[in-house]
Design a protein around this motif. Sequence first.
Motif: not given
Length: 343
Positions: A103-121
């Motif tokens: 779960g932890t891996k996949s939420i972080l991977e999803a941020i990297k793939k689809y929200a790398a520019d928007t997620v700040e925290k």
Amino acid sequence: TTVFVSGATGFIALHVLDDLLKAGYKVIGSGRSQKKIDALLKKFNNNPNLSMEIVEDIAAPGAFDEAFQKRGKEINVVLHIASPVHFQTTDFEKDLLTPAVNGTKSILEAIKKYAADTVEKVVVTSSVAALVAPVDMSITNLVVNEESWNRDTWESCQATAVFAYAGSKKFAEKTAWDFLKENQSSVKFTLTTINPGFVFGPQLFADSLKDGINASSGIITKLVHSKVGGRFYNYSGPFIDVRDVSKAHLIAFENPECAGKRLLLCEDLFCCQQAVDVLNEEFPQLKGKITVGEPGSGSSFLKTNSCTFDNSITKNLLGFKFLDFRNCIVDTASQMLEVQNET
Ligand code: NDP
């Protein structure tokens, strides 16, 4: 600012959702089914700032991809709260360790793939269990602080369900810190973890008490429903009120000084005997109807059966006073008794 909250239907997460909405944030939650999502939206009176996405099983590879592909560009903050919290299993890898880590891996991977520019925290809800192995919690001269790590291995934690749950929190948290180290150049978020002790306190919605109670609240329900002379397991450890856990989730991303930190949430040590004492002292309707154990013996039990927690760094960072045990147990039990009287 838009905040994504995984496992939004849980005990702690519902308080977080409520605090976020009250503070004016837009919130996207994840829940496991349309039915659970619809029920949650209704409880929040279809607040226009709250929307939900389905993430059926965080154990599945790519579990968060669909939600983040769809909503990622809106998301600035991610609070990853979902993780299995139960002890009814003998397949520890399948039911506890793998979902927590994947779960932890996949939420972080999803941020990297689809929200790398928007997620700040990113804030990951870890646990005191990631700081100290359950067997070490009774070492009286051990001091646990924000830098401590549970020493169990993937193998050694699989001795009992409690150890495996603790291991699942350790390995999930480690996954998050490792991910950040390995992906410094492809994401821009900072990471904070929240490491609470046993969490008690009222449910945000009293109805939750009727639909199968979360594990930590279950400890208190058992005592409220105990019998005269009944024996109980004297669970002990650090305690924190759910309302403070929720507040800490907001401060974790609002206060820039929390970036890169682990926040150890502990108001005080507790044991079930002390909860039983509070119930007998504060609720005339329970006196003479529930167990008393050995009144007043809680603090000497803790002296010989518990390590110490030093969370001065966390207290300084958070800057508010935690709710105390007596009030927490009174509020928790009052709600349980009210619900019981209604049914
Ligand atoms: P809850 O059981 O109420 O919340 C857990 C949430 O995670 C639920 O929404 C649950 O959904 C979801 N979840 C569990 N497994 C999966 C899965 N495989 N796929 C998708 N969603 C899943 O417990 P809490 O609110 O107490 O726990 C929240 C967090 O706080 C957890 O990370 C826990 O480890 C941590 N924590 C809790 C402490 C406590 O004493 N309560 C102490 C320290 C840390 P559903 O209910 O639909 O299954």
